[in-house]
Design a protein around this motif. Structure first.
Motif, short mmCIF file in Angstrom:
data_model
loop_
_atom_site.label_atom_id
_atom_site.label_comp_id
_atom_site.label_asym_id
_atom_site.label_seq_id
_atom_site.Cartn_x
_atom_site.Cartn_y
_atom_site.Cartn_z
N GLY A 1 -27.73 91.40 139.22
CA GLY A 1 -28.96 90.44 139.38
C GLY A 1 -28.52 90.38 141.05
O GLY A 1 -30.08 89.42 140.49
N LYS A 2 -28.14 90.70 141.58
CA LYS A 2 -27.70 89.78 142.88
C LYS A 2 -28.09 90.17 144.07
O LYS A 2 -28.11 91.85 144.15
N VAL A 3 -28.22 89.68 144.79
CA VAL A 3 -28.21 90.82 146.05
C VAL A 3 -26.48 90.77 147.15
O VAL A 3 -26.84 89.77 147.43
N THR A 4 -26.66 92.01 147.10
CA THR A 4 -24.88 91.84 147.96
C THR A 4 -25.24 92.82 149.30
O THR A 4 -25.98 93.76 148.94
N ALA A 5 -24.78 91.89 150.21
CA ALA A 5 -24.35 92.71 151.99
C ALA A 5 -23.11 93.44 152.23
O ALA A 5 -22.70 92.38 151.45
N ILE A 6 -23.25 94.16 152.06
CA ILE A 6 -22.22 95.03 152.78
C ILE A 6 -22.24 95.22 154.68
O ILE A 6 -23.56 95.85 154.76
N ILE A 7 -21.36 94.65 154.78
CA ILE A 7 -20.92 94.51 156.44
C ILE A 7 -20.08 94.37 157.07
O ILE A 7 -18.91 94.86 156.06
N GLY A 8 -20.18 94.93 158.40
CA GLY A 8 -19.46 95.67 158.71
C GLY A 8 -18.93 96.09 159.97
O GLY A 8 -19.53 97.43 160.22
#
Ligand SMILES: Nc1ncnc2c1ncn2[C@@H]1O[C@H](COP(=O)(O)OP(=O)(O)OP(=O)(O)O)[C@@H](O)[C@H]1O
Ligand SMILES: Nc1ncnc2c1ncn2[C@@H]1O[C@H](COP(=O)(O)OP(=O)(O)OP(=O)(O)O)[C@@H](O)[C@H]1O
Ligand SMILES: [Mg+2]
Ligand SMILES: [Mg+2]
Lengths: 281, 273
Positions: free
Chosen positions: A33-40
């Protein structure tokens, strides 16, 4: 549906001179139920990681658990994968990989027809999804291969929106979109999230991390380098992660340094800052 | 001196839908110009016309004094290096090394010089460790880096970047932009045309050309554009962070000089606290 990743590794071209360990023994949980950002950094393994979430890539070792689905390194055991893909859909980094039908409307309708929708209903849903991403009826009968870069991305996003999955994974959804298009997609993401969907965004845009995400994961060399809230990330030392502090956040830090009384944790965009300054005046 | 002169350029993929509707502009030698505009307004089409990948319907394109035509197409193309929007469309070699070397081979560069240049270009974009890999099996950002190396290695007179950094991580993007400004310093006659949706990037160029539905509607310096609220509103443009901040602070009563820097804006805030 949360995603639980246990000791996951992924190796490309195993046992060849070009063998590449793209994911290196990762364990983590992506909250429901969340917005997860994957960065790198470029090549850190972001696109590889998300492609294991619906079994497009089979783990070399370790597992991915979503609901009662368990994806293992044995493809024969991953039986209910088709069902899983109804729930977990990915928009690829290069929309070209996702487009193949002769017309835009057929392309967007394809997945729905696959799930048993009647042609008519599928096309209707496709039109709705195209409207949402800002493409009008002049696009319906056009070939998806004869579009501009940003138009292609919009079609690819529409194709996933139409499926109405529970978990939406978008790999650099705003790359190539004009600022207005980015806004449309980001608003759409917020709206879907409010409706309860779990969203995962791979992005290089630090403003999206600050403004649109609840949770952020930083990857480095196939491993997790950081996990937490965007504000916590940007307040920490990010010099080793190939990422950037958003201009807004940097500016807020500067204000703090000069004893301007603001609550950085509550600032996600320029308007938040302005409102705090206004109250102070 | 003029580098590129475009006059009344029109183009359509099919008769019923004109894509470029009579565009005219000049670009000086050594200038760094951004081309901006919403998805589908004709930016990539324009860049394909400039290198003769598409054939114009009417109008003219003059590059360094020569009108582009079938006869001089090859010699003009040799002056220009282009990074296309989708790097997959430009890879030719089976390995990163071959791919970067390809254009040098075509120019009959001696082998040892070629090896040297390929290595230099690959390290400039951070891909020296990937020379033996196959370009199509790289990550998105790695592909873009190789595509940029392909262009740089040719030492062009004109560099055209079609959203060439859209998938780079922030430090990678900064490295490439720094690299290009370094190249412009070393070679002041290098002309750069950059198609981009990144406002912060276009803010740093000499000039912004705005296309709107196949028309050129604006051509001016970034500060002229972002100082003009009416233009911004008219074309529904997003503005750089510093400009957004300034405008929104003005709306709640702060006053600034023209084009204040972030520090100057900050100073006003902590002085008035
Ligand atoms: N199909 C493939 N075959 C072999 N190696 C691959 C393949 N795809 C990616 N790799 C390699 O695996 C590593 C991780 O790539 P991945 O695409 O997951 O990176 P990423 O974090 O998404 O990067 P980017 O931000 O550039 O898109 C890279 O070193 C890349 O070269
Ligand atoms: N091969 C093609 N055949 C037919 N029409 C095309 C083709 N390529 C592009 N178009 C159309 O021409 C118009 C201009 O496309 P172009 O690719 O030049 O846009 P752009 O400004 O580069 O957009 P973006 O920012 O999305 O890359 C668009 O409406 C597009 O749909
Ligand atoms: Mg990727
Ligand atoms: Mg384009």
């Amino acid at each position: 549906m949360a995603i639980k990743i246990n000791n996951l590794s992924f190796v490309y071209m195993k046992k060849t001179p070009n063998e590449t360990k793209a994911i290196d023994d990762i364990s983590l949980e992506i909250p429901e139920g969340k917005v997860t950002a994957i960065i790198g950094h470029t090549g850190s393994g972001k696109s590889t990681l998300i492609q294991t979430f619906n079994g497009l890539l089979t783990p070399s070792s370790g597992t991915v658990e979503i609901d009662d689905f368990v994806i293992t390194n044995n493809p024969k055991k991953n039986k209910k994968i088709k069902e899983l893909r109804k729930k977990v859909s990915i928009v690829f980094q290069f929309p070209e990989y996702q487009l193949f039908e002769e017309t835009v409307e057929k392309d967007v309708a394809f997945g729905l027809k696959n799930y048993g929708y009647k042609e008519e209903d599928a096309i209707k849903e496709a039109h709705n999804a195209l409207t949402v991403v800002g493409l009008d009826e002049s696009f319906y009968k056009r070939s998806p291969f004869e579009l501009s870069g940003g138009e292609k991305r919009r079609v690819a996003i529409a194709g996933i929106i139409a499926l109405n999955p529970e978990i939406l994974i978008l790999d650099e959804p705003t790359a190539g979109l004009d600022p207005e298009g980015s806004k449309i997609i980001l608003n759409l993401i917020s709206k879907l999230n409010e409706e309860g969907k779990t969203i995962i965004i791979v992005t290089h845009d630090m403003n999206i991390v600050l403004n649109n995400s609840d949770h952020v994961i930083v990857m480095n060399n196939g491993k997790i380098a950081f996990e937490g809230t965007p504000n916590k990330l940007f307040a920490s030392d990010v010099s080793n992660y190939s990422i950037d502090i958003p201009r807004l956040f940097e500016f807020c830090l500067l204000l703090k340094e000069h004893n301007v009384n603001i609550d950085i944790d509550k600032i996600k965009n320029v308007d938040d800052l302005i409102n705090q300054l206004k109250e102070r005046k | 001196m003029k580098c590129i002169e475009v006059k009344d350029l029109t183009y359509s993929y099919d008769e019923n839908t004109p894509v470029l509707k009579g565009i005219s502009f000049d670009i000086d030698v050594g200038e760094y110009v951004s081309i901006v505009g919403h998805n589908g307004c004709g930016k990539s089409t324009l860049c394909k016309l400039l290198i003769g990948l598409l054939e114009k319907n009417s109008g003219s394109i003059v590059i360094k004094g020569q009108e582009l035509n079938q006869e001089n197409l090859t010699s003009i193309r040799n002056k220009i290096a282009t990074v296309f929007q989708n790097p997959d469309n430009q890879f030719i070699g089976a390995t990163v090394e071959d791919d970067i070397a390809f254009s040098l081979e075509n120019m009959n560069t001696p082998l040892n010089e070629m090896t040297q240049k390929v290595k230099e270009a690959a390290s400039k974009v951070g891909m020296i460790d990937y020379l033996t890999k196959e370009p199509s099996y790289l990550s998105g950002g790695q592909k873009q880096r190789v595509a940029i190396a392909d262009a740089l290695v040719r030492e062009p007179e004109i560099l055209i970047l079609d959203e060439a950094t859209s998938m780079l991580d922030p430090s990678g993007k900064k490295e490439i932009l720094d690299l290009i400004s370094q190249m412009r310093k070393e070679n002041p006659s290098l002309t750069v045309i950059s198609i981009t949706h990144d406002i912060e990037e276009s803010y740093n160029s000499d000039r912004i050309i705005l296309l709107d539905e196949g028309n050129l509607v604006l051509s001016c310096s970034p500060s002229e554009l972002f100082d003009n609220r009416e233009l911004i509103k008219k074309y529904n443009l997003t503005v750089p962070f510093v400009v957004e901040l300034k405008y929104k602070l003005e709306e709640i009563g702060y006053k600034f000089d023209q084009n204040p820097s972030l520090e100057e804006i900050g100073e006003k805030l902590w002085q008035s606290k």
